[in-house]
Structure formats: C-alpha cells, structure tokens
Write an enzyme that holds these catalytic residues in place. Structure first.
Site, PDB file in Angstrom:
ATOM      1  N   LYS A  49       0.823  -1.211   0.000  1.00  0.00           N
ATOM      2  CA  LYS A  49       0.000   0.000   0.000  1.00  0.00           C
ATOM      3  C   LYS A  49       0.859   1.264   0.000  1.00  0.00           C
ATOM      4  O   LYS A  49       0.392   2.330  -0.412  1.00  0.00           O
ATOM      5  CB  LYS A  49      -0.974  -0.007   1.176  1.00  0.00           C
ATOM      6  CG  LYS A  49      -1.875  -1.251   1.260  1.00  0.00           C
ATOM      7  CD  LYS A  49      -2.522  -1.612  -0.039  1.00  0.00           C
ATOM      8  CE  LYS A  49      -3.386  -2.849  -0.056  1.00  0.00           C
ATOM      9  NZ  LYS A  49      -2.813  -4.109   0.426  1.00  0.00           N
ATOM     10  N   TYR A 263     -11.777 -15.214   3.046  1.00  0.00           N
ATOM     11  CA  TYR A 263     -10.816 -14.145   3.285  1.00  0.00           C
ATOM     12  C   TYR A 263     -10.334 -14.158   4.736  1.00  0.00           C
ATOM     13  O   TYR A 263     -11.159 -14.217   5.650  1.00  0.00           O
ATOM     14  CB  TYR A 263     -11.455 -12.788   2.959  1.00  0.00           C
ATOM     15  CG  TYR A 263     -10.566 -11.622   3.312  1.00  0.00           C
ATOM     16  CD1 TYR A 263      -9.528 -11.241   2.457  1.00  0.00           C
ATOM     17  CD2 TYR A 263     -10.728 -10.928   4.496  1.00  0.00           C
ATOM     18  CE1 TYR A 263      -8.689 -10.197   2.790  1.00  0.00           C
ATOM     19  CE2 TYR A 263      -9.896  -9.879   4.839  1.00  0.00           C
ATOM     20  CZ  TYR A 263      -8.878  -9.523   3.978  1.00  0.00           C
ATOM     21  OH  TYR A 263      -8.039  -8.491   4.323  1.00  0.00           O
ATOM     22  N   TYR A 289      -2.468 -12.726   3.002  1.00  0.00           N
ATOM     23  CA  TYR A 289      -2.173 -12.506   1.579  1.00  0.00           C
ATOM     24  C   TYR A 289      -0.986 -13.338   1.087  1.00  0.00           C
ATOM     25  O   TYR A 289      -1.140 -14.315   0.367  1.00  0.00           O
ATOM     26  CB  TYR A 289      -1.896 -11.016   1.331  1.00  0.00           C
ATOM     27  CG  TYR A 289      -3.061 -10.117   1.648  1.00  0.00           C
ATOM     28  CD1 TYR A 289      -4.061  -9.891   0.711  1.00  0.00           C
ATOM     29  CD2 TYR A 289      -3.170  -9.487   2.885  1.00  0.00           C
ATOM     30  CE1 TYR A 289      -5.134  -9.068   0.983  1.00  0.00           C
ATOM     31  CE2 TYR A 289      -4.246  -8.655   3.174  1.00  0.00           C
ATOM     32  CZ  TYR A 289      -5.224  -8.449   2.218  1.00  0.00           C
ATOM     33  OH  TYR A 289      -6.280  -7.644   2.501  1.00  0.00           O
TER      34      TYR A 289
END
Ligand SMILES: *Cc1c(COP(=O)(O)O)cnc(C)c1O
Length: 332
Positions: A49, A263, A289
C-alpha cells in the site's frame, strides 16, 4: 510510460531489492525463485500500500484535504499504512473497519489493530461484514465536512487508477533491475486482492511490451469475478496512460484454489508456506495474503505449472504485522 506527470509523495528512498532464495528453491526443486521485497517499502511496517499511497496522498494534498478516510478488514494493512502516511503528512485519518468475519473486531487486539492506536488514529468506525463501505465512508466524510474539515476518501486497498500507478511503477522498477542484473524472469507471481497490485503490474509489463505472464493468486473472490475486476482496472489504467498495446482477459491469470474457507481464514497450506519461508530464508510472510499466495506458488510448482520456467519472481507485498494477531495458529 511517463509516470512523472502524476503528483507523487515519496515514502521509500530506494528501490526494493530483488533477492534470490536458494534454500527455498532447493526445498521446492523447481525453478529458481527470486523475491521482490516490497515488504521493505517505507512507512510503518512496509508493504504494497505504500507505493499506492505515494500517488493517493499526493492527490489528497492537491485537493487541500486535511483528513483522509479509508476502509478495510479489522487487521487491514492498507488501513495501517494509510494512517501512517497521514501521520507523516500531518493529516487526520478515520478508518471504517469491516467485520468480514462476524464479531472479529476486538478493540485491544494486537497486530495491525495495535498499530492503529500507536499511530494515533482519529476515528475508528466498525461496521458489519457486507456493509456498503463506500456509503459508510461517505457518511463519515459528510460528518467531518459539516464540522469544517476537508475530507478525502481513499478506496479500499487504495485500488483505483491513481493508487495502482504505484504498481505500474513497481513493474518498471523490476524490469529495470532485471536489465541491470541480466536475470530474466519467466513469470511473476503476486497476490490478487483489491486488484491494484495485479492490474498495476500487468499494465506496467504489457505497457512496456514485456512478455512476462503475471500469475495472480486470489485470496478473496472466485476466479470469474476476480478476473473481471482485474481486467476492468487494467482497462482504466490503459486509458489513463494512453497505452495502445492490445490486451485481453486472457492476459489476466487468476487462481482461486488457495483461498480456503474465506478471506483471512487460515489454511494448512498458508501455515506451511509461512513456516517454510521463515525457516529457509528468514523472511516473514503474512497470514492473509502472501502466505496464501506462496502456498499457491508452491502447489503450482509441484504440479509442474512452471515446468518451462527458469526464474520466477514472487512479489512480497508485505503484511507481516498481521502475523502477531495469528500467533496461536502457528504453534503445532
Ligand atoms: C492489500 C494487500 C495485498 C493485495 O493487494 P491488492 O492490491 O489489494 O490486490 C497483498 N498483500 C498484502 C500484504 C496486502 O496488504
């Protein structure tokens, strides 16, 4: 592609290294594995990010914002890094946290949640899984505006055509590193989540007319909807950057076999992959992730998917602070 005309703040003062992982490669017996260490990007704890925020925060500043609002899951790396960038720029920051797993918000949880508090978050707004996050963020923005602030909303994962420029730039960076070192990559493997990373890297590679397949390992959506989402953002990037090279849905490669129950829910493969990379290369992946993406790459190597590849580049997008919220999953 000339990215210099887009406003950008700088949060990392170097190119992230590409490291060869010989002990992991030996353990897997497949192609040579290299890793692009975007977990070493700037801002508190690093991760992908940071590259997106260089462009997003520059845009917020261009709009004279004094407060940024974004959203994510309760252990969101994106929320931590948006807050970190805001702190560094003297902006206020509000977070909308979605309980994708019911009742998963715990005010005193560790990991990224702890860092929200350490970095001085100005407001946390917890909502149920499946809420309309765009509407929730707008609601927070409206309240801040009526109190005299200038809010700027950053979408989930920072994945719009502004934030994804960070990953177009990452692709240009590793193509240049590949040129400098003479190490050519036959495939790039990355995590495909809110799509900014996948679409950005794909745009950077195709836009430079490089023929390196980009293999996205999904962590959330089914293959069809993830493919469509990556395709759609890639199209927007092609338009923004005026790229004339043809591309199609066939360029979007997504695997949805490594998500497990959903998730952020741990899988056996993720736990094994995180342990293996820690014990062979002393590199920390994350549980949500990169651990699942690595589990996917390992499985694809075993199945011979990369049989004709000599060198693979795994993009490490960060996230290790979340490990500390999952410690109990890693004790045998
Ligand atoms: C957000 C995130 C990703 C996914 O990137 P997207 O651009 O949202 O697809 C991958 N790894 C980590 C550690 C992340 O925080």
């Amino acid at each position: 592609m000339d990215l210099s005309k887009y406003p950008r703040r700088r949060y990392t003062s170097y190119q992230t290294p590409i490291e060869e992982l010989p002990r992991l490669s030996d353990a897997l017996g497949g192609p040579k594995i290299y890793m692009k260490r975007d977990d070493l990007l700037g801002l508190a704890g690093g991760g992908n990010k940071t590259r997106k925020l260089e462009f997003l925060i520059a845009d917020a500043l261009r709009h004279d914002a004094d407060v940024v609002i974004t959203c994510g899951a309760v252990q969101s790396n994106h929320c931590r890094l948006t807050l970190a960038a805001a702190s560094k720029e003297g902006l206020k920051c509000h977070l909308v946290l979605e309980q994708r797993v019911p009742n998963s918000y715990n005010k005193h949880a560790g990991g990224n949640n702890f860092l929200f508090h350490l970095l001085g978050v100005d407001g946390i707004h917890v909502v149920d899984g499946g809420s309309d996050l765009v509407a929730e963020m707008q609601h927070v923005a409206d309240e801040l505006a009526s109190a005299g602030h200038k809010p700027y909303i950053i979408p989930g994962g920072g994945s719009n055509e502004i934030g994804a420029l960070g990953y177009v730039s990452c692709a240009q960076e590793f193509l240049q590193q590949s040129f400098e070192t003479g190490i050519g990559f036959d495939s790039v493997v990355l995590t495909s989540g809110s799509t900014g990373t996948h679409a950005g890297v794909l745009t950077g590679i195709l836009g430079n007319n490089a023929q390196i397949p980009v293999v996205g390992i999904g962590i959330n959506r089914k293959k069809e909807s993830q493919t469509e989402a990556v395709y759609s953002l890639t199209q927007k990037l092609f338009e923004k950057l005026k790229i004339k090279i043809p591309f199609s849905r066939n360029d979007v490669i997504v695997f949805d076999d490594y998500i497990g129950a959903g998730y952020s829910l741990p899988t056996e493969g993720m736990i094994e992959a995180v342990k293996l990379v820690a014990r062979t290369e002393a590199i920390l992946l994350d549980p949500v992730y990169t651990g699942k993406a690595m589990a996917g790459m390992i499985d694809l190597i075993k199945k011979g998917y990369f049989a004709s590849a000599k060198n693979i580049l795994f993009l490490h997008t960060g996230g290790s602070p979340a490990l500390y919220a999952y410690a109990d999953k890693f004790y045998d």
